[in-house]
Write a protein that holds these residues in place. Structure first.
Motif, PDB file in Angstrom:
ATOM      1  N   SER A   1      17.148 -30.673 -32.434  1.00  0.00           N
ATOM      2  CA  SER A   1      16.561 -30.403 -31.123  1.00  0.00           C
ATOM      3  C   SER A   1      15.046 -30.494 -31.207  1.00  0.00           C
ATOM      4  O   SER A   1      14.453 -30.202 -32.251  1.00  0.00           O
ATOM      5  CB  SER A   1      16.974 -29.005 -30.646  1.00  0.00           C
TER       6      SER A   1
ATOM      7  N   ASP B   1      16.780 -25.414 -24.792  1.00  0.00           N
ATOM      8  CA  ASP B   1      18.072 -25.923 -25.253  1.00  0.00           C
ATOM      9  C   ASP B   1      18.581 -25.087 -26.422  1.00  0.00           C
ATOM     10  O   ASP B   1      17.800 -24.484 -27.160  1.00  0.00           O
ATOM     11  CB  ASP B   1      17.956 -27.376 -25.739  1.00  0.00           C
TER      12      ASP B   1
ATOM     13  N   VAL C   1      26.368 -28.270 -26.865  1.00  0.00           N
ATOM     14  CA  VAL C   1      24.982 -28.353 -26.411  1.00  0.00           C
ATOM     15  C   VAL C   1      24.863 -27.554 -25.123  1.00  0.00           C
ATOM     16  O   VAL C   1      25.706 -27.672 -24.226  1.00  0.00           O
ATOM     17  CB  VAL C   1      24.564 -29.821 -26.168  1.00  0.00           C
TER      18      VAL C   1
ATOM     19  N   ASP D   1      21.811 -26.381 -22.166  1.00  0.00           N
ATOM     20  CA  ASP D   1      20.456 -26.625 -21.670  1.00  0.00           C
ATOM     21  C   ASP D   1      20.141 -25.558 -20.632  1.00  0.00           C
ATOM     22  O   ASP D   1      20.693 -25.558 -19.531  1.00  0.00           O
ATOM     23  CB  ASP D   1      20.411 -28.037 -21.061  1.00  0.00           C
TER      24      ASP D   1
ATOM     25  N   SER E   1      20.931 -20.068 -22.557  1.00  0.00           N
ATOM     26  CA  SER E   1      21.534 -21.056 -23.466  1.00  0.00           C
ATOM     27  C   SER E   1      21.886 -20.421 -24.810  1.00  0.00           C
ATOM     28  O   SER E   1      22.952 -20.700 -25.369  1.00  0.00           O
ATOM     29  CB  SER E   1      20.610 -22.264 -23.650  1.00  0.00           C
TER      30      SER E   1
ATOM     31  N   THR F   1      23.620 -25.177 -18.779  1.00  0.00           N
ATOM     32  CA  THR F   1      24.718 -26.138 -18.866  1.00  0.00           C
ATOM     33  C   THR F   1      25.486 -25.827 -20.153  1.00  0.00           C
ATOM     34  O   THR F   1      25.001 -25.092 -21.011  1.00  0.00           O
ATOM     35  CB  THR F   1      24.190 -27.578 -18.962  1.00  0.00           C
TER      36      THR F   1
ATOM     37  N   THR G   1      28.203 -28.248 -22.774  1.00  0.00           N
ATOM     38  CA  THR G   1      29.167 -29.290 -23.127  1.00  0.00           C
ATOM     39  C   THR G   1      29.618 -28.983 -24.548  1.00  0.00           C
ATOM     40  O   THR G   1      28.791 -28.913 -25.458  1.00  0.00           O
ATOM     41  CB  THR G   1      28.543 -30.697 -23.036  1.00  0.00           C
TER      42      THR G   1
ATOM     43  N   SER H   1      24.451 -31.709 -19.089  1.00  0.00           N
ATOM     44  CA  SER H   1      24.455 -32.210 -20.464  1.00  0.00           C
ATOM     45  C   SER H   1      25.656 -33.149 -20.564  1.00  0.00           C
ATOM     46  O   SER H   1      26.541 -33.114 -19.711  1.00  0.00           O
ATOM     47  CB  SER H   1      24.575 -31.057 -21.467  1.00  0.00           C
TER      48      SER H   1
ATOM     49  N   ASP I   1      28.577 -35.635 -14.666  1.00  0.00           N
ATOM     50  CA  ASP I   1      27.494 -34.700 -14.347  1.00  0.00           C
ATOM     51  C   ASP I   1      27.831 -33.865 -13.117  1.00  0.00           C
ATOM     52  O   ASP I   1      28.267 -34.403 -12.094  1.00  0.00           O
ATOM     53  CB  ASP I   1      26.190 -35.458 -14.050  1.00  0.00           C
TER      54      ASP I   1
ATOM     55  N   CYS J   1      24.604 -34.390 -25.822  1.00  0.00           N
ATOM     56  CA  CYS J   1      23.146 -34.318 -25.659  1.00  0.00           C
ATOM     57  C   CYS J   1      22.767 -33.609 -24.373  1.00  0.00           C
ATOM     58  O   CYS J   1      23.547 -33.552 -23.422  1.00  0.00           O
ATOM     59  CB  CYS J   1      22.539 -35.721 -25.677  1.00  0.00           C
ATOM     60  N   SER J   2      21.555 -33.090 -24.351  1.00  0.00           N
ATOM     61  CA  SER J   2      20.987 -32.550 -23.112  1.00  0.00           C
ATOM     62  C   SER J   2      20.384 -33.718 -22.331  1.00  0.00           C
ATOM     63  O   SER J   2      20.211 -34.827 -22.858  1.00  0.00           O
ATOM     64  CB  SER J   2      19.936 -31.483 -23.422  1.00  0.00           C
ATOM     65  N   ASP J   3      20.030 -33.454 -21.063  1.00  0.00           N
ATOM     66  CA  ASP J   3      19.522 -34.558 -20.242  1.00  0.00           C
ATOM     67  C   ASP J   3      18.136 -35.017 -20.655  1.00  0.00           C
ATOM     68  O   ASP J   3      17.649 -36.044 -20.172  1.00  0.00           O
ATOM     69  CB  ASP J   3      19.568 -34.202 -18.749  1.00  0.00           C
TER      70      ASP J   3
END
Length: 241
Positions: A11, A22, A33, A35, A47, A97, A99, A118, A134, A188-190
Protein backbone atom coordinates in the motif's frame (compact mmCIF):
# COMPACT_ATOMS: atom_id res chain seq x y z
CA UNK A 1 -1.87 -31.98 -5.94
CA UNK A 2 -3.87 -29.40 -3.99
CA UNK A 3 -4.52 -25.81 -5.06
CA UNK A 4 -3.22 -23.16 -2.67
CA UNK A 5 -3.39 -19.37 -2.55
CA UNK A 6 -0.13 -17.41 -2.35
CA UNK A 7 -0.38 -13.64 -1.95
CA UNK A 8 1.54 -10.39 -1.56
CA UNK A 9 0.06 -7.02 -0.65
CA UNK A 10 1.39 -3.49 -0.56
CA UNK A 11 0.00 0.00 0.00
CA UNK A 12 1.13 3.56 -0.71
CA UNK A 13 -0.21 6.90 0.51
CA UNK A 14 -0.01 8.34 -3.02
CA UNK A 15 1.25 11.81 -3.93
CA UNK A 16 -1.65 14.02 -2.80
CA UNK A 17 -3.20 12.62 0.39
CA UNK A 18 -1.66 13.43 3.76
CA UNK A 19 -2.35 9.95 5.18
CA UNK A 20 -3.37 6.46 4.11
CA UNK A 21 -6.99 5.44 4.76
CA UNK A 22 -6.60 2.07 3.00
CA UNK A 23 -6.08 -1.21 4.85
CA UNK A 24 -5.47 -4.72 3.56
CA UNK A 25 -4.88 -8.34 4.48
CA UNK A 26 -2.68 -10.65 2.46
CA UNK A 27 -2.74 -14.16 3.93
CA UNK A 28 -2.76 -17.87 3.17
CA UNK A 29 -6.54 -18.31 2.93
CA UNK A 30 -7.82 -14.74 2.92
CA UNK A 31 -6.98 -11.61 0.94
CA UNK A 32 -8.83 -8.32 1.37
CA UNK A 33 -8.70 -4.61 0.57
CA UNK A 34 -10.61 -1.85 2.39
CA UNK A 35 -10.65 1.82 1.41
CA UNK A 36 -11.81 4.13 4.20
CA UNK A 37 -13.83 7.31 3.75
CA UNK A 38 -15.32 10.08 5.86
CA UNK A 39 -12.47 12.24 7.07
CA UNK A 40 -8.89 11.31 7.79
CA UNK A 41 -9.04 9.76 11.26
CA UNK A 42 -12.45 8.19 10.75
CA UNK A 43 -11.78 6.67 7.31
CA UNK A 44 -8.54 5.23 8.56
CA UNK A 45 -10.35 3.79 11.57
CA UNK A 46 -13.22 2.29 9.55
CA UNK A 47 -10.91 0.40 7.18
CA UNK A 48 -8.63 -0.87 9.96
CA UNK A 49 -11.62 -1.98 12.10
CA UNK A 50 -13.00 -3.86 9.08
CA UNK A 51 -9.77 -5.64 8.21
CA UNK A 52 -9.34 -6.44 11.92
CA UNK A 53 -12.81 -8.01 11.95
CA UNK A 54 -12.27 -10.25 8.93
CA UNK A 55 -8.58 -11.15 9.44
CA UNK A 56 -9.51 -14.04 11.81
CA UNK A 57 -11.14 -15.74 8.78
CA UNK A 58 -7.62 -16.49 7.49
CA UNK A 59 -7.91 -20.12 8.59
CA UNK A 60 -8.80 -23.42 6.95
CA UNK A 61 -12.51 -23.19 6.13
CA UNK A 62 -14.72 -25.89 4.56
CA UNK A 63 -16.05 -24.88 1.15
CA UNK A 64 -19.69 -25.00 2.30
CA UNK A 65 -18.93 -22.49 5.06
CA UNK A 66 -17.07 -19.82 3.03
CA UNK A 67 -19.94 -17.40 2.39
CA UNK A 68 -21.29 -17.74 5.94
CA UNK A 69 -17.79 -16.97 7.27
CA UNK A 70 -17.54 -13.81 5.15
CA UNK A 71 -21.05 -12.75 6.20
CA UNK A 72 -20.12 -13.20 9.83
CA UNK A 73 -16.90 -11.19 9.38
CA UNK A 74 -18.81 -8.33 7.74
CA UNK A 75 -21.41 -8.37 10.54
CA UNK A 76 -18.55 -8.08 13.05
CA UNK A 77 -17.02 -5.19 11.06
CA UNK A 78 -20.40 -3.41 10.95
CA UNK A 79 -20.77 -3.80 14.71
CA UNK A 80 -17.28 -2.39 15.37
CA UNK A 81 -17.91 0.63 13.14
CA UNK A 82 -21.29 1.26 14.82
CA UNK A 83 -19.62 1.15 18.25
CA UNK A 84 -16.85 3.52 17.13
CA UNK A 85 -19.41 6.05 15.84
CA UNK A 86 -21.33 5.73 19.11
CA UNK A 87 -18.17 6.54 21.06
CA UNK A 88 -17.49 9.73 19.07
CA UNK A 89 -20.31 11.51 17.18
CA UNK A 90 -17.72 13.28 14.99
CA UNK A 91 -17.13 9.92 13.34
CA UNK A 92 -20.68 9.94 11.96
CA UNK A 93 -20.55 9.19 8.23
CA UNK A 94 -17.28 7.29 8.33
CA UNK A 95 -17.19 4.09 6.33
CA UNK A 96 -15.15 1.79 4.17
CA UNK A 97 -15.29 -0.34 1.07
CA UNK A 98 -14.40 -4.02 1.34
CA UNK A 99 -13.39 -6.57 -1.27
CA UNK A 100 -12.39 -9.93 0.23
CA UNK A 101 -11.60 -13.36 -1.17
CA UNK A 102 -11.65 -16.48 1.02
CA UNK A 103 -10.07 -19.71 -0.25
CA UNK A 104 -11.41 -23.11 0.85
CA UNK A 105 -9.10 -25.50 2.70
CA UNK A 106 -9.59 -28.08 -0.07
CA UNK A 107 -8.59 -25.59 -2.77
CA UNK A 108 -11.71 -26.54 -4.71
CA UNK A 109 -13.69 -23.34 -4.16
CA UNK A 110 -13.35 -19.68 -3.21
CA UNK A 111 -15.84 -17.05 -2.10
CA UNK A 112 -15.83 -13.34 -2.74
CA UNK A 113 -17.49 -10.58 -0.70
CA UNK A 114 -17.74 -7.05 -2.04
CA UNK A 115 -19.16 -3.66 -1.15
CA UNK A 116 -18.10 -0.25 -2.47
CA UNK A 117 -15.67 0.54 -5.29
CA UNK A 118 -12.54 -1.40 -4.48
CA UNK A 119 -12.17 -4.16 -7.06
CA UNK A 120 -11.31 -7.80 -7.65
CA UNK A 121 -9.95 -8.80 -11.06
CA UNK A 122 -9.23 -12.33 -12.25
CA UNK A 123 -6.39 -12.83 -14.73
CA UNK A 124 -6.90 -16.30 -16.26
CA UNK A 125 -5.23 -17.70 -19.38
CA UNK A 126 -4.13 -14.26 -20.54
CA UNK A 127 -7.51 -12.57 -20.10
CA UNK A 128 -8.30 -9.99 -17.41
CA UNK A 129 -11.87 -9.88 -16.11
CA UNK A 130 -13.30 -7.52 -13.51
CA UNK A 131 -15.24 -9.81 -11.17
CA UNK A 132 -16.73 -7.21 -8.83
CA UNK A 133 -19.22 -4.51 -9.82
CA UNK A 134 -18.65 -1.04 -8.40
CA UNK A 135 -21.30 0.20 -5.96
CA UNK A 136 -21.12 3.73 -7.38
CA UNK A 137 -23.37 6.40 -8.81
CA UNK A 138 -21.59 6.30 -12.19
CA UNK A 139 -21.85 2.49 -12.41
CA UNK A 140 -25.59 2.93 -11.93
CA UNK A 141 -25.60 5.38 -14.87
CA UNK A 142 -23.64 2.87 -16.98
CA UNK A 143 -26.09 0.08 -16.07
CA UNK A 144 -28.97 2.35 -17.13
CA UNK A 145 -27.27 3.16 -20.44
CA UNK A 146 -27.04 6.87 -19.58
CA UNK A 147 -23.25 6.98 -20.01
CA UNK A 148 -20.61 4.63 -21.45
CA UNK A 149 -17.90 2.88 -19.38
CA UNK A 150 -15.36 5.25 -21.01
CA UNK A 151 -17.36 8.28 -19.88
CA UNK A 152 -17.63 6.78 -16.39
CA UNK A 153 -13.85 6.73 -16.00
CA UNK A 154 -13.67 10.54 -16.18
CA UNK A 155 -17.09 11.42 -14.73
CA UNK A 156 -16.88 14.15 -12.03
CA UNK A 157 -18.98 12.03 -9.62
CA UNK A 158 -17.12 8.75 -10.11
CA UNK A 159 -16.00 8.73 -6.46
CA UNK A 160 -19.59 8.72 -5.13
CA UNK A 161 -20.25 5.27 -3.66
CA UNK A 162 -23.80 4.01 -3.21
CA UNK A 163 -22.92 1.35 -0.62
CA UNK A 164 -20.22 1.03 2.04
CA UNK A 165 -19.73 -0.44 5.50
CA UNK A 166 -20.89 2.40 7.78
CA UNK A 167 -22.29 0.66 10.81
CA UNK A 168 -25.80 0.10 9.46
CA UNK A 169 -27.45 -2.71 7.53
CA UNK A 170 -26.03 -3.22 4.05
CA UNK A 171 -26.27 -5.74 1.23
CA UNK A 172 -22.79 -6.81 0.14
CA UNK A 173 -22.44 -8.98 -2.96
CA UNK A 174 -21.31 -12.57 -2.40
CA UNK A 175 -20.18 -15.04 -5.05
CA UNK A 176 -18.46 -18.42 -5.19
CA UNK A 177 -16.11 -19.58 -7.93
CA UNK A 178 -14.03 -22.60 -8.83
CA UNK A 179 -10.31 -21.72 -8.90
CA UNK A 180 -7.85 -23.07 -11.46
CA UNK A 181 -4.08 -23.49 -11.25
CA UNK A 182 -2.46 -20.43 -12.81
CA UNK A 183 -5.22 -18.00 -11.85
CA UNK A 184 -3.92 -14.64 -10.70
CA UNK A 185 -6.16 -12.39 -8.62
CA UNK A 186 -5.74 -8.64 -8.25
CA UNK A 187 -7.56 -6.88 -5.42
CA UNK A 188 -7.11 -3.11 -5.33
CA UNK A 189 -8.47 0.18 -4.07
CA UNK A 190 -9.67 2.75 -6.59
CA UNK A 191 -6.34 4.55 -6.21
CA UNK A 192 -5.11 2.01 -8.75
CA UNK A 193 -8.18 1.26 -10.88
CA UNK A 194 -9.11 4.94 -11.38
CA UNK A 195 -5.76 5.83 -12.95
CA UNK A 196 -4.37 2.67 -14.60
CA UNK A 197 -6.25 1.21 -17.56
CA UNK A 198 -7.36 -2.46 -17.54
CA UNK A 199 -5.17 -3.34 -20.54
CA UNK A 200 -2.14 -2.00 -18.65
CA UNK A 201 -3.13 -3.99 -15.54
CA UNK A 202 -3.28 -7.12 -17.72
CA UNK A 203 0.17 -6.43 -19.19
CA UNK A 204 1.72 -6.06 -15.74
CA UNK A 205 -0.02 -9.16 -14.34
CA UNK A 206 1.22 -11.15 -17.34
CA UNK A 207 4.74 -9.72 -17.40
CA UNK A 208 5.74 -9.97 -13.74
CA UNK A 209 5.53 -13.57 -12.45
CA UNK A 210 7.02 -12.53 -9.09
CA UNK A 211 4.07 -11.35 -6.96
CA UNK A 212 5.99 -8.71 -5.01
CA UNK A 213 7.52 -7.24 -8.17
CA UNK A 214 4.10 -7.22 -9.81
CA UNK A 215 2.46 -5.41 -6.87
CA UNK A 216 5.24 -2.80 -6.72
CA UNK A 217 5.05 -2.20 -10.47
CA UNK A 218 1.30 -1.54 -10.21
CA UNK A 219 1.84 0.95 -7.37
CA UNK A 220 4.59 2.62 -9.41
CA UNK A 221 2.25 3.03 -12.40
CA UNK A 222 -0.43 4.63 -10.22
CA UNK A 223 2.17 7.05 -8.80
CA UNK A 224 3.37 7.92 -12.30
CA UNK A 225 -0.25 8.67 -13.20
CA UNK A 226 -0.28 11.32 -10.45
CA UNK A 227 -1.08 9.17 -7.41
CA UNK A 228 -4.15 11.26 -6.50
CA UNK A 229 -5.42 8.74 -3.95
CA UNK A 230 -4.12 6.04 -1.60
CA UNK A 231 -3.11 2.96 -3.60
CA UNK A 232 -3.48 -0.59 -2.25
CA UNK A 233 -2.74 -3.75 -4.22
CA UNK A 234 -2.93 -7.44 -3.36
CA UNK A 235 -1.69 -9.96 -5.95
CA UNK A 236 -2.71 -13.56 -5.21
CA UNK A 237 -1.80 -16.63 -7.27
CA UNK A 238 -3.53 -20.01 -7.30
CA UNK A 239 -0.73 -22.56 -7.35
CA UNK A 240 -0.49 -26.36 -7.28
CA UNK A 241 1.34 -27.85 -4.29
Amino acid sequence: MTLKLRSVGTSDRGLIRSGNQDAMHSGTWLVAVADGMGGMAAGDLASSLTIGAIAPLDVETPEDALVAALQSGIEQATLRIRRAVGEDPERQGMGTTLTALLFARTGSCLALAHIGDSRAYLFREGVLKQITRDDTFVQMLVDQGVITPDQASSHPRRAVVTQALQGDDVSPTYATMVPAAGDRWLLCSDGLSNVVRPDTLAEVLAGHPDRAECAHKLIDLALRAGGPDNITVVVADVVEE
